[in-house]
Design an enzyme around this catalytic site. Sequence first.
Site, PDB file in Angstrom:
ATOM      1  N   THR A 184       0.846  -1.205   0.000  1.00  0.00           N
ATOM      2  CA  THR A 184       0.000   0.000   0.000  1.00  0.00           C
ATOM      3  C   THR A 184       0.874   1.245   0.000  1.00  0.00           C
ATOM      4  O   THR A 184       1.783   1.383   0.823  1.00  0.00           O
ATOM      5  CB  THR A 184      -0.934  -0.009   1.233  1.00  0.00           C
ATOM      6  OG1 THR A 184      -1.770  -1.160   1.137  1.00  0.00           O
ATOM      7  CG2 THR A 184      -1.805   1.240   1.265  1.00  0.00           C
ATOM      8  N   LYS A 274      -0.916  -1.079  -4.234  1.00  0.00           N
ATOM      9  CA  LYS A 274      -2.278  -0.600  -3.934  1.00  0.00           C
ATOM     10  C   LYS A 274      -2.270   0.894  -3.619  1.00  0.00           C
ATOM     11  O   LYS A 274      -1.488   1.350  -2.775  1.00  0.00           O
ATOM     12  CB  LYS A 274      -2.834  -1.368  -2.736  1.00  0.00           C
ATOM     13  CG  LYS A 274      -4.203  -0.914  -2.247  1.00  0.00           C
ATOM     14  CD  LYS A 274      -4.748  -1.893  -1.231  1.00  0.00           C
ATOM     15  CE  LYS A 274      -6.099  -1.480  -0.694  1.00  0.00           C
ATOM     16  NZ  LYS A 274      -6.034  -0.394   0.286  1.00  0.00           N
ATOM     17  N   HIS A 298      -8.247   4.345  -1.350  1.00  0.00           N
ATOM     18  CA  HIS A 298      -8.284   3.863   0.033  1.00  0.00           C
ATOM     19  C   HIS A 298      -9.716   3.993   0.597  1.00  0.00           C
ATOM     20  O   HIS A 298      -9.908   4.272   1.784  1.00  0.00           O
ATOM     21  CB  HIS A 298      -7.290   4.664   0.890  1.00  0.00           C
ATOM     22  CG  HIS A 298      -6.644   3.869   2.005  1.00  0.00           C
ATOM     23  ND1 HIS A 298      -5.345   3.444   1.963  1.00  0.00           N
ATOM     24  CD2 HIS A 298      -7.125   3.439   3.196  1.00  0.00           C
ATOM     25  CE1 HIS A 298      -5.049   2.802   3.084  1.00  0.00           C
ATOM     26  NE2 HIS A 298      -6.116   2.777   3.846  1.00  0.00           N
ATOM     27  N   ASP A 329     -10.857  -0.785  -6.426  1.00  0.00           N
ATOM     28  CA  ASP A 329     -11.709  -0.766  -5.232  1.00  0.00           C
ATOM     29  C   ASP A 329     -12.159   0.659  -4.970  1.00  0.00           C
ATOM     30  O   ASP A 329     -11.937   1.554  -5.774  1.00  0.00           O
ATOM     31  CB  ASP A 329     -11.021  -1.424  -4.018  1.00  0.00           C
ATOM     32  CG  ASP A 329      -9.984  -0.554  -3.318  1.00  0.00           C
ATOM     33  OD1 ASP A 329      -9.892   0.655  -3.612  1.00  0.00           O
ATOM     34  OD2 ASP A 329      -9.278  -1.094  -2.446  1.00  0.00           O
ATOM     35  N   GLY A 331     -15.766   2.079  -3.117  1.00  0.00           N
ATOM     36  CA  GLY A 331     -17.152   2.398  -3.443  1.00  0.00           C
ATOM     37  C   GLY A 331     -17.970   1.228  -3.939  1.00  0.00           C
ATOM     38  O   GLY A 331     -19.142   1.398  -4.288  1.00  0.00           O
TER      39      GLY A 331
HETATM   40  C1  LIG Z   1     -11.922   0.118   8.423  1.00  0.00           C
HETATM   41  C2  LIG Z   1     -10.974   0.103   7.273  1.00  0.00           C
HETATM   42  C3  LIG Z   1      -9.634  -0.166   7.503  1.00  0.00           C
HETATM   43  C4  LIG Z   1      -8.731  -0.185   6.443  1.00  0.00           C
HETATM   44  N1  LIG Z   1      -7.416  -0.529   6.675  1.00  0.00           N
HETATM   45  C5  LIG Z   1      -6.555  -0.623   5.636  1.00  0.00           C
HETATM   46  C6  LIG Z   1      -5.212  -1.065   5.848  1.00  0.00           C
HETATM   47  O1  LIG Z   1      -4.796  -1.347   6.975  1.00  0.00           O
HETATM   48  N2  LIG Z   1      -4.408  -1.158   4.755  1.00  0.00           N
HETATM   49  C7  LIG Z   1      -4.834  -0.853   3.489  1.00  0.00           C
HETATM   50  O2  LIG Z   1      -4.081  -0.950   2.525  1.00  0.00           O
HETATM   51  N3  LIG Z   1      -6.106  -0.436   3.268  1.00  0.00           N
HETATM   52  C8  LIG Z   1      -6.969  -0.334   4.308  1.00  0.00           C
HETATM   53  N4  LIG Z   1      -8.264   0.063   4.075  1.00  0.00           N
HETATM   54  C9  LIG Z   1      -8.705   0.353   2.699  1.00  0.00           C
HETATM   55  C10 LIG Z   1      -9.245  -0.907   2.020  1.00  0.00           C
HETATM   56  O3  LIG Z   1      -8.231  -1.840   1.800  1.00  0.00           O
HETATM   57  C11 LIG Z   1      -9.891  -0.573   0.664  1.00  0.00           C
HETATM   58  O4  LIG Z   1      -8.969   0.101  -0.134  1.00  0.00           O
HETATM   59  C12 LIG Z   1     -11.167   0.266   0.792  1.00  0.00           C
HETATM   60  O5  LIG Z   1     -11.907  -0.118   1.924  1.00  0.00           O
HETATM   61  C13 LIG Z   1     -12.005   0.111  -0.447  1.00  0.00           C
HETATM   62  O6  LIG Z   1     -13.142   0.921  -0.406  1.00  0.00           O
HETATM   63  P1  LIG Z   1     -14.606   0.401   0.060  1.00  0.00           P
HETATM   64  O7  LIG Z   1     -14.537   0.327   1.558  1.00  0.00           O
HETATM   65  O8  LIG Z   1     -15.498   1.462  -0.432  1.00  0.00           O
HETATM   66  O9  LIG Z   1     -14.809  -0.951  -0.550  1.00  0.00           O
HETATM   67  C14 LIG Z   1      -9.167   0.094   5.130  1.00  0.00           C
HETATM   68  C15 LIG Z   1     -10.527   0.368   4.905  1.00  0.00           C
HETATM   69  C16 LIG Z   1     -11.420   0.364   5.952  1.00  0.00           C
HETATM   70  C17 LIG Z   1     -12.880   0.646   5.660  1.00  0.00           C
END
Ligand SMILES: Cc1cc2nc3c(=O)[nH]c(=O)nc-3n(C[C@H](O)[C@H](O)[C@H](O)COP(=O)(O)O)c2cc1C
Length: 405
Positions: A184, A274, A298, A329, A331
């Site tokens: 990431t 990512k 993100h 990703d 949405g």
């Molecule tokens: C509660 C939460 C924690 C997240 N933690 C991380 C993380 O630790 N590392 C990371 O690369 N992305 C993290 N993300 C982002 C997700 O990997 C992803 O990119 C994102 O949730 C996609 O959007 P969506 O929630 O609309 O599906 C997090 C997202 C959420 C909602």
Amino acid sequence: MKRSLTRIPAALAQLNFKPFPKPGKNPAAGALTMDDLRLLARRRTPTAAFDYADGGSYSEETLDRNYRAYRNVELVPGILRDVSLVDPGTTVAGTKFSLPVGIAPTGLTRLMHADGERAGAAAAAKYNIPFTLATMGTMSIEETAAAAPLGTRWFQLYLRQDRALSLEMMRRARAAGYDALVLTVDTAVTSTRVRDARNGMTLPPTLGVRTMLDALRRPGWCLDFLTTPPLEFANFADDPGNVSAQFNTMFDASLSFVDLGWVREAWPGTLIVKGVQGPEDALECFGHGADGVVVSNHGGRQLDRAPVPLMQLPAIRAAVGPEKLLIADSGIMSGGDVVAALAAGANFTLIGRAYLYGLMAGGQAGVERTLEILEREIRQTMALLGVRTLDEFGPRHVRLGTADA
Ligand SMILES: Cc1cc2nc3c(=O)[nH]c(=O)nc-3n(C[C@H](O)[C@H](O)[C@H](O)COP(=O)(O)O)c2cc1C
């Protein structure tokens, strides 16, 4: 018309009328859409934990735009295509999955539900899709692997300031059978999430009376929280310092493409970057040895007013060519959204909140409900579009609107 009161029981039986749900039935079982699961999640999880998952950074403008962009899409069908057999399966980096969807990495997952990553990994394995464990996960690399030994595992890496710690994590992930490393790169610094600050979801936590009283209204969650192992960053639980100190060494603002080259040398498996948001950066990632990129903002949790990945996909696909692995990703809340991302140029998608809403709504059974809903919606949308396999998707199937209201 002749009427008879004696017909009532037969009429009710014909309607299959059941006044009460079966005892022991998982609460998520009645959810028909991701919105249903989100509402259930909100009811069953304290506001501070729910908001941590549900919210975005600053004004949450990017978060809203992510959803609006998908809502504003038009899907354009072809007719009379014999869709009696529809196959939503696909192959990513040599592994065949049953759906073009994987579970995105999320930190602090056991805050949402005590079963956390174990539930996500087991549900993903059942649906034959990949599960991505986050560096900041609340179950360790090894525990998560043991929860679903036959499932496909990916590991998300934050390249920490101490590179030796990152190397050790990569070694552990490799040893525990994680196929892909998801690096990431959109967290040079952490952003500000206003809801979390208001709820006292800071490190260390600053929970007030209001937050605590709110939690007490969800006794099931409280009981789980108080009687299961404490929340920790399980992948480096042995590192010195408390959780706040560990968090402060997580992100490295000095990262550059040179470091991507370093990771490429260090990781022999599939490498996915990512957090890519534009064509030039995507090309640069592939030039530095990435096998794929996740087009992501993100989930609207980092740069506010960042571009919406769905809208960036056509330009990124045009720049990198037809063969490169593009994962989207941010949405995605329905099978129609997955289909829109594929038609706009992605090969695969990830879900973050859709997974977490299912988890909060009903643990592993809730995550399975998320995947069941997505599978049904993807299959139906493919059939209604006149598409039998994912490689038939093309720009002709989607008209992107705008991300505006
Ligand atoms: C509660 C939460 C924690 C997240 N933690 C991380 C993380 O630790 N590392 C990371 O690369 N992305 C993290 N993300 C982002 C997700 O990997 C992803 O990119 C994102 O949730 C996609 O959007 P969506 O929630 O609309 O599906 C997090 C997202 C959420 C909602």
